[in-house]
Design a protein around this motif. Structure first.
Motif, short mmCIF file in Angstrom:
data_model
loop_
_atom_site.label_atom_id
_atom_site.label_comp_id
_atom_site.label_asym_id
_atom_site.label_seq_id
_atom_site.Cartn_x
_atom_site.Cartn_y
_atom_site.Cartn_z
N LYS A 53 0.84 -1.20 0.00
CA LYS A 53 0.00 0.00 0.00
C LYS A 53 0.88 1.24 0.00
O LYS A 53 1.93 1.27 0.61
CB LYS A 53 -0.89 0.04 1.24
N THR A 54 0.44 2.27 -0.68
CA THR A 54 1.12 3.56 -0.62
C THR A 54 0.09 4.61 -0.23
O THR A 54 -1.09 4.50 -0.56
CB THR A 54 1.77 3.94 -1.97
N TYR A 55 0.56 5.63 0.47
CA TYR A 55 -0.31 6.70 0.94
C TYR A 55 0.34 8.04 0.63
O TYR A 55 1.55 8.12 0.47
CB TYR A 55 -0.54 6.59 2.45
N ARG A 56 -0.43 9.10 0.59
CA ARG A 56 0.10 10.45 0.40
C ARG A 56 0.03 11.18 1.73
O ARG A 56 -1.03 11.31 2.33
CB ARG A 56 -0.69 11.20 -0.66
N CYS A 57 1.18 11.68 2.17
CA CYS A 57 1.26 12.39 3.44
C CYS A 57 0.70 13.80 3.29
O CYS A 57 1.12 14.54 2.40
CB CYS A 57 2.73 12.45 3.89
N GLY A 59 1.21 16.25 5.24
CA GLY A 59 2.18 17.22 5.74
C GLY A 59 3.13 17.71 4.67
O GLY A 59 3.43 18.90 4.59
N CYS A 60 3.62 16.80 3.83
CA CYS A 60 4.61 17.17 2.83
C CYS A 60 4.12 16.91 1.40
O CYS A 60 4.81 17.24 0.45
CB CYS A 60 5.91 16.41 3.07
N ASP A 61 2.95 16.32 1.25
CA ASP A 61 2.36 16.01 -0.04
C ASP A 61 3.22 15.04 -0.85
O ASP A 61 3.22 15.07 -2.06
CB ASP A 61 2.09 17.29 -0.83
N GLN A 62 3.98 14.18 -0.16
CA GLN A 62 4.81 13.17 -0.81
C GLN A 62 4.23 11.79 -0.50
O GLN A 62 3.48 11.63 0.45
CB GLN A 62 6.26 13.25 -0.32
N MET A 63 4.64 10.82 -1.30
CA MET A 63 4.14 9.46 -1.11
C MET A 63 4.86 8.78 0.06
O MET A 63 6.05 9.00 0.28
CB MET A 63 4.36 8.62 -2.37
N THR A 98 3.75 25.50 7.36
CA THR A 98 2.80 26.51 6.90
C THR A 98 1.50 25.82 6.53
O THR A 98 1.45 24.61 6.33
CB THR A 98 3.34 27.27 5.68
N SER A 99 0.45 26.57 6.40
CA SER A 99 -0.84 25.99 6.08
C SER A 99 -0.96 25.63 4.61
O SER A 99 -1.85 24.91 4.19
CB SER A 99 -1.96 26.95 6.46
N ARG A 100 -0.07 26.16 3.78
CA ARG A 100 -0.13 25.91 2.34
C ARG A 100 1.10 25.13 1.90
O ARG A 100 2.23 25.52 2.14
CB ARG A 100 -0.19 27.23 1.60
N VAL A 101 0.88 24.02 1.21
CA VAL A 101 1.97 23.21 0.71
C VAL A 101 2.53 23.84 -0.55
O VAL A 101 1.78 24.21 -1.45
CB VAL A 101 1.50 21.77 0.42
N GLN A 102 3.83 24.00 -0.62
CA GLN A 102 4.47 24.57 -1.80
C GLN A 102 4.80 23.45 -2.78
O GLN A 102 5.53 22.53 -2.45
CB GLN A 102 5.76 25.29 -1.40
N ARG A 103 4.24 23.52 -3.97
CA ARG A 103 4.50 22.51 -4.99
C ARG A 103 5.30 23.13 -6.14
O ARG A 103 5.18 24.32 -6.40
CB ARG A 103 3.18 21.97 -5.56
N SER A 104 6.03 22.29 -6.82
CA SER A 104 6.71 22.78 -8.01
C SER A 104 5.68 22.99 -9.10
O SER A 104 4.54 22.52 -9.03
CB SER A 104 7.78 21.79 -8.45
N ARG A 105 6.07 23.67 -10.15
CA ARG A 105 5.15 24.00 -11.23
C ARG A 105 4.59 22.76 -11.91
O ARG A 105 3.42 22.73 -12.31
CB ARG A 105 5.87 24.87 -12.24
N ASN A 106 5.38 21.71 -12.03
CA ASN A 106 4.95 20.51 -12.75
C ASN A 106 4.39 19.42 -11.85
O ASN A 106 4.07 18.35 -12.33
CB ASN A 106 6.13 19.94 -13.53
N ALA A 107 4.27 19.66 -10.58
CA ALA A 107 3.80 18.63 -9.66
C ALA A 107 2.30 18.41 -9.84
O ALA A 107 1.54 19.36 -10.01
CB ALA A 107 4.09 19.03 -8.22
N PRO A 108 1.87 17.15 -9.80
CA PRO A 108 0.42 16.88 -9.91
C PRO A 108 -0.31 17.30 -8.63
O PRO A 108 0.25 17.29 -7.55
CB PRO A 108 0.35 15.36 -10.08
N ARG A 109 -1.54 17.68 -8.78
CA ARG A 109 -2.38 18.04 -7.63
C ARG A 109 -3.30 16.87 -7.33
O ARG A 109 -4.05 16.43 -8.17
CB ARG A 109 -3.21 19.28 -7.91
N PHE A 110 -3.20 16.38 -6.08
CA PHE A 110 -4.03 15.24 -5.68
C PHE A 110 -5.10 15.68 -4.75
O PHE A 110 -4.96 16.54 -3.98
CB PHE A 110 -3.16 14.17 -5.01
#
Length: 110
Positions: A53-57, A59-63, A98-110
């Motif tokens: 199983k894999t999950y998305r955290c 806190g960091c928006d990583q797998m 912070t309350s907002r996760v910083q994503r790179s420009r090409n990162a998918p939004r889940f």
């Protein structure tokens, strides 16, 4: 010669606290924490119980890869339907993020 003991024989149970409950089949322990004015149930999960199983955290928006020990947390009032899987370090640092996760420009939004 017998092995060295670091604590007396009559010391209480080892682990986080006496108020935490056994996690049973999940391989960890469960406790209650206060965060943002709410009571949260927190269960520490062993990596072996999350094989395949894999999950998305949140806190960091990583797998969280399969087989990695992590934390499962959910608000007491909403029950297990709202549970989220966190990296242990992300759960411990949740108040410093912070309350907002910083994503790179090409990162998918889940």
């Amino acid at each position: 010669m017998s092995p060295r003991r670091n604590r007396p024989k009559d010391a209480g149970s080892s682990g986080p606290s006496a108020s935490s409950e056994d996690g049973g089949r999940y391989g960890g322990f469960q406790s209650t924490e206060n965060w943002q004015g709410e009571e949260w149930s927190v269960r520490h999960v062993a990596g072996a119980s999350s094989e395949g199983k894999t999950y998305r955290c949140p806190g960091c928006d990583q797998m969280i890869p399969s087989g990695v020990p992590h934390v499962v947390a959910w608000p007491e009032h909403s029950g297990v339907d709202e549970r989220r899987h966190w990296h242990k370090s992300c759960w411990n640092a949740k108040d410093r993020r912070t309350s907002r996760v910083q994503r790179s420009r090409n990162a998918p939004r889940f």
